[in-house]
Design an enzyme around this catalytic site. Structure first.
Site, PDB file in Angstrom:
ATOM      1  CE1 TYR A 142      -0.427  -9.062   5.039  1.00  0.00           C
ATOM      2  CE2 TYR A 142       0.832 -10.741   6.185  1.00  0.00           C
ATOM      3  CZ  TYR A 142       0.780  -9.553   5.509  1.00  0.00           C
ATOM      4  OH  TYR A 142       1.927  -8.847   5.311  1.00  0.00           O
ATOM      5  CE  LYS A 188      -6.976   3.162  -3.446  1.00  0.00           C
ATOM      6  NZ  LYS A 188      -6.310   4.412  -3.869  1.00  0.00           N
ATOM      7  CG  ASP A 248       9.007  -3.180   5.397  1.00  0.00           C
ATOM      8  OD1 ASP A 248       8.698  -3.620   6.519  1.00  0.00           O
ATOM      9  OD2 ASP A 248       9.598  -3.859   4.533  1.00  0.00           O
TER      10      ASP A 248
END
Ligand code: IPM
Ligand code: MG
Length: 355
Positions: A142, A188, A248
């Site tokens: 970000y 990850k 979400d």
């Protein structure tokens, strides 16, 4: 007691849902004898339209002078032009960074009366859902360098420093101690170097909290585990991008993204409180948006920035009572069932507070 709150309504449904949340905060003030004062400022598309930038300096200054910040949502089709020099979202990312609120807590809880609104089969959710996504909020891809190179390729730099990982990891372990003593670190690490650093640091921090069970999952597996066995999670500790996506996903298990609040915290008491959902331009101005995520964000504000625990519990209980009584906004109603609008939902919660 007296508390100052900066109010950033933003775009789309932002003004409507923030209005209902302020109504509830005022009701808490009346019931418990506190005075909340508000300093309303511009952010997002509304700020671009009014003053030509998504995060005016006055907004940042005002937010640094208050006890807490309440934010609605930013963005909308009007400002979606990919060639535009600035976007509403820059305002949101900018205020998170400016306030140094690196720890984003997103609790996802399935309220018993909303079991029907959960899209999973009942047997998948028989042990309930009560988890918190502990999302790092001021680092990751970000905030890395973004550019287009001479060949027209896009680059977003993904970086995590040891310090950034350590402080969010500590937050997650402390949080787990107040809950079910379980942290799932999601990364990850089979592919990404940032994730390998992340995992090493979390392992080191975990050793300081031997009473907390820690496990590690790859994010693709977590995305699957959330729909096949969501009850296994207590605190999900993860980076900015993975936390955005997983929160979400977790929210829809609770029935609607309109249910999930968030608190963004730094090292001090100042916090930024906002629903996890967006500005929902399709329903903006219609008075039908679910204000519960924003109202529950106010409960988190009471708890984390003001240390008003009884007040926070009381507001959460009022929301639960209104749901128990069968009232629903459209997003959580059964198809064809009657439902209430945003203002009516706000009024019902105020009434449940006994004000
Ligand atoms: C969120 C939102 C934001 C994010 C957007 C609007 C920039 O999706 O708060 O989850 O990606 O953090
Ligand atoms: Mg998001």
């Amino acid at each position: 007691m007296e508390f100052k709150v900066a109010v950033l309504k933003g775009d789309g449904i932002g003004p409507e849902i923030v209005g209902e949340a302020v109504k509830c905060l005022d009701a808490i003030g009346v019931r418990f004898g506190h005075a909340f004062t508000y300093d309303e400022r511009l952010i997002g598309g509304a700020a671009i339209d009014a003053v030509g930038e998504p995060l005016p300096l006055e907004t940042v200054d005002a937010c640094l002078r208050v006890d807490a910040v309440l934010l609605g949502a930013v963005g909308g089709p009007k400002w979606d032009d990919p060639s535009a020099p600035m976007r509403p979202e820059d305002g949101l990312l900018g205020i998170r960074k400016a306030l140094g609120v690196y720890a984003n807590l997103r609790p996802a809880k399935l309220y018993a009366p909303l079991a029907d609104a959960c899209p999973l089969k009942p047997n998948r959710i028989s042990d309930g859902l009560d988890l918190v996504v502990c999302r790092e909020l001021t680092g990751d891809v970000y905030f890395g360098e973004k550019r287009r190179d001479a060949n027209g390729a896009g680059h977003d730099d993904m970086t995590y420093t040891v310090g950034e990982i350590e402080r969010i990891a500590r937050r997650a372990f402390v949080l787990a101690r107040g809950r079910r003593n379980h942290v799932t670190c999601v990364d990850k690490a089979n592919v990404l170097e940032t994730s390998r650093v992340w995992r090493e640091v979390v392992e080191r921090v975990a050793a300081e909290y031997p009473d907390v069970r820690t496990d590690y999952q790859y994010v693709d597996n977590t995305a699957m585990q959330l729909v096949i066995n969501p009850s296994q999670f207590d605190v999900i500790l993860t980076g900015n991008l993975f936390g955005d996506i997983l929160s979400d996903e977790a929210s829809c298990i609770t029935g609607s993204i309109g249910m999930l609040p968030s608190a963004s915290l730094g090292d001090g008491k100042l916090g930024l409180y906002e629903p996890i959902h967006g500005s929902a331009p399709d329903i903006a101005g219609k008075g039908v948006a679910n204000p519960i995520a924003t109202i529950l964000s106010v409960a988190m504000m009471l708890r984390y920035s003001f240390d008003l625990h009884e007040e926070a519990d009381t507001l959460e209980a009022a929301v639960e009572r209104v749901l128990d009584a069968g009232y629903r906004t459209g997003d959580i109603a059964k198809p064809g069932e009657p439902h209430v609008g945003s203002a009516e939902m706000g009024d019902l919660i105020v009434k449940a507070l006994g004000v």
